[in-house]
Design a protein around this motif. Structure first.
Motif, PDB file in Angstrom:
ATOM      1  N   SER A 141      46.391  35.359  37.233  1.00 22.95           N
ATOM      2  CA  SER A 141      47.652  34.725  37.615  1.00 22.95           C
ATOM      3  C   SER A 141      47.618  33.214  37.420  1.00 22.95           C
ATOM      4  O   SER A 141      48.670  32.574  37.236  1.00 22.95           O
ATOM      5  N   THR A 142      46.468  32.614  37.431  1.00 25.52           N
ATOM      6  CA  THR A 142      46.348  31.160  37.283  1.00 25.52           C
ATOM      7  C   THR A 142      45.947  30.761  35.867  1.00 25.52           C
ATOM      8  O   THR A 142      46.509  29.829  35.291  1.00 25.52           O
ATOM      9  N   GLY A 158      35.949  37.741  40.586  1.00 31.04           N
ATOM     10  CA  GLY A 158      37.143  36.904  40.491  1.00 31.04           C
ATOM     11  C   GLY A 158      36.824  35.437  40.227  1.00 31.04           C
ATOM     12  O   GLY A 158      37.735  34.625  40.051  1.00 31.04           O
ATOM     13  N   THR A 159      35.538  35.098  40.193  1.00 35.82           N
ATOM     14  CA  THR A 159      35.148  33.710  39.905  1.00 35.82           C
ATOM     15  C   THR A 159      35.431  33.403  38.441  1.00 35.82           C
ATOM     16  O   THR A 159      35.055  34.154  37.546  1.00 35.82           O
ATOM     17  N   GLY A 173      36.298  32.654  31.104  1.00 36.74           N
ATOM     18  CA  GLY A 173      35.960  34.016  31.499  1.00 36.74           C
ATOM     19  C   GLY A 173      36.079  34.213  32.993  1.00 36.74           C
ATOM     20  O   GLY A 173      36.135  33.258  33.765  1.00 36.74           O
ATOM     21  N   ILE A 174      36.080  35.463  33.389  1.00 34.94           N
ATOM     22  CA  ILE A 174      36.147  35.808  34.805  1.00 34.94           C
ATOM     23  C   ILE A 174      35.068  36.846  35.095  1.00 34.94           C
ATOM     24  O   ILE A 174      34.854  37.789  34.331  1.00 34.94           O
ATOM     25  N   ARG A 215      36.735  28.236  39.515  1.00 35.97           N
ATOM     26  CA  ARG A 215      37.227  28.846  40.757  1.00 35.97           C
ATOM     27  C   ARG A 215      36.168  29.812  41.272  1.00 35.97           C
ATOM     28  O   ARG A 215      35.494  30.481  40.480  1.00 35.97           O
ATOM     29  N   VAL A 216      36.042  29.910  42.590  1.00 34.93           N
ATOM     30  CA  VAL A 216      35.101  30.838  43.199  1.00 34.93           C
ATOM     31  C   VAL A 216      35.892  31.972  43.847  1.00 34.93           C
ATOM     32  O   VAL A 216      36.659  31.759  44.783  1.00 34.93           O
ATOM     33  N   GLY A 217      35.710  33.179  43.309  1.00 33.76           N
ATOM     34  CA  GLY A 217      36.444  34.342  43.828  1.00 33.76           C
ATOM     35  C   GLY A 217      37.901  34.322  43.393  1.00 33.76           C
ATOM     36  O   GLY A 217      38.329  33.481  42.581  1.00 33.76           O
TER      37      GLY A 217
END
Length: 218
Positions: A141-142, A158-159, A173-174, A215-217
């Motif tokens: 989403s971001t 989700g990080t 990547g995620i 981002r973390v999670g």
């Protein structure tokens, strides 16, 4: 006549005996003299000085045994590393080294490591139960469409991580998966999802890849 001769002989004999008795040395005096002579001789012997040549003493030098110094191996304790924003940590340690280093999983931390690849044909779901039968991308989403990564078990699902300097180029990547050989204390730091195992095999392994946590999670 004979009588007269006998008388004369008797007188002569007595005269000889008298002469011998008056000129004979005194035995007592001789003993005394001998004793004195013996005593004096003993004194002379006691006063004799016997000089003995000094014996030269040679002192032996102590034997010196040279001992080969043992090799000393120093083991330095591993220091805790606090990573600030945009600080780069290089991590190229393989799994068989026994390393337990884990970089801080915080936004902005950057580190260098390795990345391998795996194919979506080995299964339909990731460890986070995300279905990968349709695409190797995840629609965030971001950050929009991002590549799926398998990472260390300490990294929350989700990080989002920015990847650069890899064989697959630079991308976002995620982390949605884990792997048996994937982790900071294992063979590779991250694993990039490909459509097939053959494609992942052709990709090989990227070294000195830069990872930056965005981002973390979720």
């Amino acid at each position: 006549m004979k009588k007269t001769i006998y008388i004369i002989n008797a007188i002569l004999f007595m005269g000889c005996c008298l002469l011998v008795s008056t000129t004979a040395p005194d035995v007592k005096d001789i003993d005394v003299n001998n004793k004195i002579t013996y005593v004096n001789s003993d004194i002379i012997k006691k006063e004799e000085v016997i000089e003995i040549a000094p014996v030269e003493v040679v002192e032996e030098e102590p034997e010196v045994i040279e001992k080969t110094p043992e090799k000393v191996v120093e083991y330095l304790p591993k220091e805790d590393v606090v990573v600030g924003k945009d600080e780069i940590i290089e991590d190229n340690t393989p799994v068989d080294s026994g390393s337990t280093y884990v970089p801080p999983i915080v936004v902005g931390s950057t580190f260098i490591g390795t990345m391998s690849g795996y194919g979506s044909d080995i299964g339909d779901y990731t460890a986070s139960e995300h279905y990968i039968g349709d695409s190797i991308y995840y629609n965030d989403s971001t950050y929009g469409s991002v590549r799926i990564l398998a990472g260390d078990r300490d990294i929350p699902f989700g990080t989002v991580i920015e990847v650069s300097n890899s064989n697959a180029g630079s991308f976002i990547g995620i982390v949605l998966d884990t792997g048996r050989n994937i982790g900071f204390d294992r063979l590779y730091d991250f694993d990039l999802l490909f459509e097939t195992s053959k494609e992942a095999l052709n990709y090989g392994v990227s070294k000195n890849v830069t990872f930056k946590i965005l981002r973390v999670g979720y």
